[in-house]
Write a protein that holds these residues in place. Structure first.
Motif, PDB file in Angstrom:
ATOM      1  N   ASP A 182      39.931  40.009  45.242  1.00 14.68           N
ATOM      2  CA  ASP A 182      40.965  39.456  44.797  1.00 14.68           C
ATOM      3  C   ASP A 182      40.635  39.479  43.048  1.00 14.68           C
ATOM      4  N   GLN A 241      39.118  37.093  41.370  1.00 17.82           N
ATOM      5  CA  GLN A 241      37.695  36.472  41.118  1.00 17.82           C
ATOM      6  C   GLN A 241      36.685  37.564  41.018  1.00 17.82           C
ATOM      7  N   HIS A 268      35.019  40.923  39.771  1.00 15.62           N
ATOM      8  CA  HIS A 268      35.363  41.445  38.600  1.00 15.62           C
ATOM      9  C   HIS A 268      33.855  42.237  38.299  1.00 15.62           C
ATOM     10  N   VAL A 307      37.932  38.763  35.020  1.00 11.30           N
ATOM     11  CA  VAL A 307      38.496  37.895  36.179  1.00 11.30           C
ATOM     12  C   VAL A 307      39.837  37.615  35.635  1.00 11.30           C
ATOM     13  N   ARG A 308      40.796  37.631  36.781  1.00 11.94           N
ATOM     14  CA  ARG A 308      42.081  37.312  36.736  1.00 11.94           C
ATOM     15  C   ARG A 308      42.520  36.469  37.928  1.00 11.94           C
ATOM     16  N   LYS A 309      42.447  35.065  37.695  1.00 11.15           N
ATOM     17  CA  LYS A 309      42.716  34.242  38.745  1.00 11.15           C
ATOM     18  C   LYS A 309      44.071  34.424  39.477  1.00 11.15           C
ATOM     19  N   LYS A 310      45.025  34.724  38.912  1.00 10.17           N
ATOM     20  CA  LYS A 310      46.140  34.840  39.436  1.00 10.17           C
ATOM     21  C   LYS A 310      46.515  36.152  40.486  1.00 10.17           C
TER      22      LYS A 310
END
Length: 281
Positions: free
Chosen positions: A182, A184, A186, A259-262
């Protein structure tokens, strides 16, 4: 010598692909520092052994016949900046990309133990993603202080590799896979400039799954002590896309997948490389 592909007819599908790529360059770049435009498929002249019959034929006809084998035209988007040279295209349709992603999930065996770690400033850490290496027999690749040996090609990896070769004319003998569960997961800023890599070969990056931001940063514009004010180049790599990183990109530019939390769904990235034969066991 690099040969250009013949002009390709812009069908409805091609126009859809071009539209889908309109927003993939996200950073604000001046015309002087970064430019993008649509190009035809980049080509490499393929070396072949000539038979006596072939030697008697028209050299131009012979060369056209050889290049025709790699005539898989796609609409390319050129990305250029100071020392950065990349080509971007949608290589697979959504249906093809969905199927290939499913097959990779079934076939790929990811590394464990020491091969799933990385050295940073002398300390060993678990990598924040899954990783695997495949390629020709006996090839090794060392980066971040860890040596990786190539597993034998799977049918799906061969299929993707051959599609890249048909499109670009470049051949590759090794692939590094990164699976991000996902947003998180990276990868930090780095350059693919290890000594095992053929310095004249591009690196072909194929992406499946969730679209993720991919950021280039010039080596002289990193950190508080940076010597130049050079804007980063930010891309969004789409499902089924191919990014060709041509020399000297990895000499001057670092790249990362932050990181791209969405982002909640997985992504698999494959970077096809040319390992020098001296890197075998």
């Amino acid at each position: 010598m690099t040969e250009k592909a013949p002009p390709c007819r812009l069908t409805g599908l091609v126009l859809q692909q071009l539209t889908a790529m309109d927003n993939f360059v996200m950073g604000e770049q001046s015309k002087r520092s970064c430019s993008t435009d649509v190009r035809r498929s980049p080509r490499k002249k393929i070396k072949v052994e000539k038979s006596e019959r072939m030697k008697e034929e028209d050299p131009e006809e012979e060369e056209d016949a050889v290049l025709a084998e790699f005539a898989h035209p796609v609409p390319w988007r050129k990305i250029e900046a100071d020392g950065l040279d990349c080509d971007y295209a949608l290589l697979f349709s959504k249906q093809e990309a969905d199927q290939l992603f499913k097959q990779l999930e079934e076939e790929v065996v990811y590394s464990t133990g020491e091969a799933a770690k990385v050295q940073v400033f002398g300390k060993v850490h678990d990598i924040p993603r899954k990783q695997a290496t495949y390629g020709d027999e006996g090839l090794n690749y060392t980066y971040s202080g860890v040596k990786h040996s190539a597993r034998p090609w799977t049918p799906t990896l061969e299929q993707i590799r051959d599609a890249v070769t048909r499109t670009t004319g470049w051949t590759f003998n090794f692939v590094l896979l990164n699976r991000y569960k996902d947003g998180q997961d990276h990868i930090g800023e780095h350059r693919d400039d290890e000594r095992e890599l053929d310095p004249v070969s591009p690196i072909a990056s194929v992406s499946f799954g969730a679209a993720r931001d991919f950021i280039f940063r010039h080596r002289d514009a990193r950190g508080k002590q940076s010597s130049q004010q050079i804007e980063p180049v930010k891309l969004e790599l789409a499902h089924g896309s191919l990014l060709l990183m041509n020399p000297p990109t990895n000499t001057f530019w670092y790249h990362s997948l932050p990181v791209r939390k969405k982002v909640l769904s997985p992504r698999i990235n494959l970077t096809f490389r040319r390992i020098l034969q001296g890197s075998k066991k």
